[in-house]
Every structure is written in structure tokens, then in C-alpha cells.
Design a protein around this motif. Structure first.
Motif, PDB file in Angstrom:
ATOM      1  N   VAL A 133     -12.269  13.164  27.131  1.00  0.00           N
ATOM      2  CA  VAL A 133     -11.674  13.741  25.315  1.00  0.00           C
ATOM      3  C   VAL A 133     -13.091  14.203  25.424  1.00  0.00           C
ATOM      4  CG1 VAL A 133     -12.260  11.307  24.471  1.00  0.00           C
ATOM      5  CG2 VAL A 133     -10.815  13.430  23.815  1.00  0.00           C
ATOM      6  N   ASP A 134     -12.763  15.487  24.316  1.00  0.00           N
ATOM      7  CA  ASP A 134     -14.485  15.715  23.673  1.00  0.00           C
ATOM      8  C   ASP A 134     -14.721  15.322  22.833  1.00  0.00           C
ATOM      9  OD1 ASP A 134     -14.580  16.911  26.738  1.00  0.00           O
ATOM     10  OD2 ASP A 134     -13.603  18.854  25.622  1.00  0.00           O
ATOM     11  N   ILE A 135     -15.750  14.554  22.269  1.00  0.00           N
ATOM     12  CA  ILE A 135     -16.134  14.310  21.010  1.00  0.00           C
ATOM     13  C   ILE A 135     -17.409  14.885  20.283  1.00  0.00           C
ATOM     14  CG2 ILE A 135     -16.223  12.250  19.672  1.00  0.00           C
ATOM     15  CD1 ILE A 135     -15.500  10.854  22.601  1.00  0.00           C
TER      16      ILE A 135
ATOM     17  N   ALA B  19       7.148   4.947  35.497  1.00  0.00           N
ATOM     18  CA  ALA B  19       7.502   4.491  34.402  1.00  0.00           C
ATOM     19  C   ALA B  19       6.215   4.280  33.562  1.00  0.00           C
ATOM     20  CB  ALA B  19       8.712   4.322  34.087  1.00  0.00           C
ATOM     21  N   GLN B  20       5.798   3.019  34.416  1.00  0.00           N
ATOM     22  CA  GLN B  20       4.708   2.280  34.203  1.00  0.00           C
ATOM     23  C   GLN B  20       4.066   2.823  34.084  1.00  0.00           C
ATOM     24  OE1 GLN B  20       2.881  -0.639  37.111  1.00  0.00           O
ATOM     25  NE2 GLN B  20       2.589  -1.965  35.730  1.00  0.00           N
ATOM     26  N   ALA B  21       3.523   3.925  35.009  1.00  0.00           N
ATOM     27  CA  ALA B  21       2.222   4.692  35.258  1.00  0.00           C
ATOM     28  C   ALA B  21       2.487   5.802  34.205  1.00  0.00           C
ATOM     29  CB  ALA B  21       2.496   5.337  36.460  1.00  0.00           C
ATOM     30  N   ASN B  22       3.288   6.334  33.510  1.00  0.00           N
ATOM     31  CA  ASN B  22       2.975   7.004  31.902  1.00  0.00           C
ATOM     32  C   ASN B  22       2.760   5.975  31.222  1.00  0.00           C
ATOM     33  OD1 ASN B  22       3.721   9.360  33.890  1.00  0.00           O
ATOM     34  ND2 ASN B  22       5.825   9.229  33.997  1.00  0.00           N
ATOM     35  N   ALA B  23       3.252   4.743  31.460  1.00  0.00           N
ATOM     36  CA  ALA B  23       3.058   4.237  30.190  1.00  0.00           C
ATOM     37  C   ALA B  23       1.781   3.393  29.442  1.00  0.00           C
ATOM     38  CB  ALA B  23       4.009   2.738  29.798  1.00  0.00           C
ATOM     39  N   ILE B  24       0.808   3.804  31.352  1.00  0.00           N
ATOM     40  CA  ILE B  24      -0.451   3.290  31.072  1.00  0.00           C
ATOM     41  C   ILE B  24      -1.283   4.866  30.700  1.00  0.00           C
ATOM     42  CG2 ILE B  24      -2.327   2.735  32.899  1.00  0.00           C
ATOM     43  CD1 ILE B  24      -0.321   0.303  33.584  1.00  0.00           C
ATOM     44  N   GLU B  25      -1.003   5.475  31.001  1.00  0.00           N
ATOM     45  CA  GLU B  25      -1.645   6.458  31.124  1.00  0.00           C
ATOM     46  C   GLU B  25      -1.202   7.410  29.522  1.00  0.00           C
ATOM     47  OE1 GLU B  25      -0.661  11.646  31.921  1.00  0.00           O
ATOM     48  OE2 GLU B  25      -0.816  10.366  33.314  1.00  0.00           O
ATOM     49  N   ARG B  26      -0.645   7.175  28.842  1.00  0.00           N
ATOM     50  CA  ARG B  26      -0.512   7.470  27.405  1.00  0.00           C
ATOM     51  C   ARG B  26      -1.475   6.581  26.557  1.00  0.00           C
ATOM     52  NH1 ARG B  26       5.117   7.459  28.758  1.00  0.00           N
ATOM     53  NH2 ARG B  26       5.698   5.752  27.844  1.00  0.00           N
ATOM     54  N   GLN B  27      -1.338   5.008  26.662  1.00  0.00           N
ATOM     55  CA  GLN B  27      -2.151   4.349  26.298  1.00  0.00           C
ATOM     56  C   GLN B  27      -3.705   4.517  26.765  1.00  0.00           C
ATOM     57  OE1 GLN B  27      -0.915   1.239  24.225  1.00  0.00           O
ATOM     58  NE2 GLN B  27      -3.193   0.959  24.357  1.00  0.00           N
ATOM     59  N   VAL B  28      -3.704   4.850  27.479  1.00  0.00           N
ATOM     60  CA  VAL B  28      -5.014   5.164  28.021  1.00  0.00           C
ATOM     61  C   VAL B  28      -5.438   6.601  27.398  1.00  0.00           C
ATOM     62  CG1 VAL B  28      -7.143   6.109  29.446  1.00  0.00           C
ATOM     63  CG2 VAL B  28      -6.062   4.447  30.380  1.00  0.00           C
ATOM     64  N   ARG B  29      -5.007   7.623  27.479  1.00  0.00           N
ATOM     65  CA  ARG B  29      -5.016   9.117  26.506  1.00  0.00           C
ATOM     66  C   ARG B  29      -5.196   9.324  24.761  1.00  0.00           C
ATOM     67  NH1 ARG B  29      -0.687  12.246  27.933  1.00  0.00           N
ATOM     68  NH2 ARG B  29      -1.108  12.144  29.880  1.00  0.00           N
ATOM     69  N   GLY B  30      -4.157   7.564  24.619  1.00  0.00           N
ATOM     70  CA  GLY B  30      -4.698   7.046  22.832  1.00  0.00           C
ATOM     71  C   GLY B  30      -5.610   6.862  22.651  1.00  0.00           C
ATOM     72  N   ASP B  31      -5.712   5.229  23.673  1.00  0.00           N
ATOM     73  CA  ASP B  31      -7.299   5.047  23.495  1.00  0.00           C
ATOM     74  C   ASP B  31      -8.140   5.741  23.584  1.00  0.00           C
ATOM     75  OD1 ASP B  31      -5.880   2.558  23.312  1.00  0.00           O
ATOM     76  OD2 ASP B  31      -6.556   2.168  24.683  1.00  0.00           O
ATOM     77  N   LEU B  32      -8.080   6.709  24.173  1.00  0.00           N
ATOM     78  CA  LEU B  32      -9.728   8.214  23.318  1.00  0.00           C
ATOM     79  C   LEU B  32      -9.542   8.902  22.593  1.00  0.00           C
ATOM     80  CD1 LEU B  32      -9.896   8.865  28.009  1.00  0.00           C
ATOM     81  CD2 LEU B  32     -11.485   7.493  26.391  1.00  0.00           C
ATOM     82  N   GLU B  33      -8.424   8.904  21.811  1.00  0.00           N
ATOM     83  CA  GLU B  33      -8.100   9.339  21.032  1.00  0.00           C
ATOM     84  C   GLU B  33      -8.230   9.383  19.815  1.00  0.00           C
ATOM     85  OE1 GLU B  33      -7.019  13.382  20.232  1.00  0.00           O
ATOM     86  OE2 GLU B  33      -7.504  13.612  22.249  1.00  0.00           O
ATOM     87  N   HIS B  34      -8.663   7.755  20.155  1.00  0.00           N
ATOM     88  CA  HIS B  34      -8.200   6.868  18.890  1.00  0.00           C
ATOM     89  C   HIS B  34     -10.179   6.874  19.126  1.00  0.00           C
ATOM     90  CE1 HIS B  34      -3.897   4.869  18.879  1.00  0.00           C
ATOM     91  NE2 HIS B  34      -4.193   5.711  18.051  1.00  0.00           N
ATOM     92  N   PHE B  35     -10.663   6.259  19.743  1.00  0.00           N
ATOM     93  CA  PHE B  35     -12.307   7.034  20.052  1.00  0.00           C
ATOM     94  C   PHE B  35     -13.004   8.052  19.389  1.00  0.00           C
ATOM     95  CE2 PHE B  35     -15.943   6.584  22.728  1.00  0.00           C
ATOM     96  CZ  PHE B  35     -16.569   6.175  22.197  1.00  0.00           C
ATOM     97  N   LYS B  36     -12.321   9.245  19.521  1.00  0.00           N
ATOM     98  CA  LYS B  36     -13.058   9.968  19.543  1.00  0.00           C
ATOM     99  C   LYS B  36     -12.552  10.543  17.526  1.00  0.00           C
ATOM    100  CE  LYS B  36     -10.997  15.130  18.988  1.00  0.00           C
ATOM    101  NZ  LYS B  36     -11.816  16.381  19.842  1.00  0.00           N
ATOM    102  N   GLU B  37     -11.131  10.197  17.651  1.00  0.00           N
ATOM    103  CA  GLU B  37     -11.750  10.026  15.830  1.00  0.00           C
ATOM    104  C   GLU B  37     -12.271   8.726  15.493  1.00  0.00           C
ATOM    105  OE1 GLU B  37      -6.970   9.265  15.294  1.00  0.00           O
ATOM    106  OE2 GLU B  37      -6.515  10.755  16.035  1.00  0.00           O
ATOM    107  N   TYR B  38     -12.921   7.753  15.734  1.00  0.00           N
ATOM    108  CA  TYR B  38     -13.686   6.906  15.063  1.00  0.00           C
ATOM    109  C   TYR B  38     -14.985   7.201  14.926  1.00  0.00           C
ATOM    110  CZ  TYR B  38     -16.363   2.867  15.325  1.00  0.00           C
ATOM    111  OH  TYR B  38     -16.711   1.584  15.050  1.00  0.00           O
ATOM    112  N   LEU B  39     -15.770   7.314  15.653  1.00  0.00           N
ATOM    113  CA  LEU B  39     -16.775   7.656  16.056  1.00  0.00           C
ATOM    114  C   LEU B  39     -16.347   9.272  15.550  1.00  0.00           C
ATOM    115  CD1 LEU B  39     -18.119   8.428  20.061  1.00  0.00           C
ATOM    116  CD2 LEU B  39     -18.407   6.808  18.914  1.00  0.00           C
TER     117      LEU B  39
END
Length: 143
Positions: free
Chosen positions: A8-10, A119-139
């Protein structure tokens, strides 16, 4: 072993992003499922996580490569997880955060439940992508 890489670019300088990665007590603000986190002595961190309806505590060893702006981590018990965060400057006010996660799908399923296979790989990928976006917003809100 499976490997996932996301970035993610911040819109913050690299020093601000690097500093924020080192405040484990702030992880619950942007990592979904992390209920409590703290930095401990000796390059360790403790995280209390709730995922898939299950609560777990983790200890992780953390090592910094400050000269390259890379933070590596690995759990010290089950489930065995490892990863890294790498920061690269885009320009004076922007940083790219690259996250890498190494995990065994069976171990993750055993620890947290959830779907199998693709399905598990997709769920983990969505989780990580979401966490990166939340980190971006937080910063970016801290500016």
C-alpha cells in the motif's frame, strides 16, 4: 508453506511510517482481530487476537534492519507464522509499505477455523489487504 505479498502507498514520510510500525500498542487500532498488543523486552511482541470466533495469544520475535527499513517477525509458538514489513520512499512525503506473510494453510485453519483451500487463501488475502488499508488511514489521519 504459502506466501502472500501485498503493498500500500501511504501519504506520510518514511520515518513516520517506520516509527508507527514500532508501536505495537497501537496495532488494535488498525489490525482487525488484534484486541491487545504490546512490545516486550528482547525484541519480542505479545498480541491477543480474536479470529474465526477463537481467541489466541501470540509471542513474536521481531528484528529490525533499520538501514534497509525492514522489520521481520515470526511467532515463537503455534501457529507458525512469519513475515516482514518493508518500507520504500516514493518521494519526500509518500512511502510504500510492502507486507509479506508466510504461513501454512492447514495450521492457520487449525488455529482459527475458516474455509479450506482457495477460499482460505482469498480470506487471508482480503484480511491482509484490509489491514494495510486501515494502517494507511490510521497514519494519514495522524498528520
Amino acid at each position: 508453506m504459502s506466501t502472500l505479498e501485498e503493498h500500500v502507498d501511504i501519504a506520510v514520510p518514511i520515518d513516520a511510517a517506520w516509527e508507527s510500525l514500532h508501536h505495537a500498542e497501537h496495532y488494535p487500532r488498525f489490525l482487525d482481530g488484534v484486541r491487545d498488543a504490546r512490545t516486550e523486552t528482547g525484541g519480542r511482541a505479545h498480541l491477543d487476537v480474536e479470529a474465526g470466533g477463537r481467541s489466541r495469544s501470540f509471542e513474536a520475535e521481531v528484528s529490525d534492519h533499520d538501514d534497509r527499513r525492514v522489520m521481520e517477525w515470526r511467532t515463537t509458538g503455534d501457529p507458525r507464522l512469519a513475515g516482514s514489513f518493508s518500507l520504500q520512499p516514493i518521494d519526500q512525503g509518500h512511502t510504500r509499505l510492502q507486507a509479506r506473510l508466510e504461513y501454512d494453510p492447514g495450521t492457520v485453519r487449525e488455529a482459527f477455523g475458516g474455509p479450506k483451500g482457495f477460499a482460505q487463501a482469498n480470506a487471508i488475502e482480503r484480511q491482509v489487504r484490509g489491514d494495510l488499508e486501515h494502517f494507511k488511514e490510521y497514519l494519514e489521519q495522524q498528520r
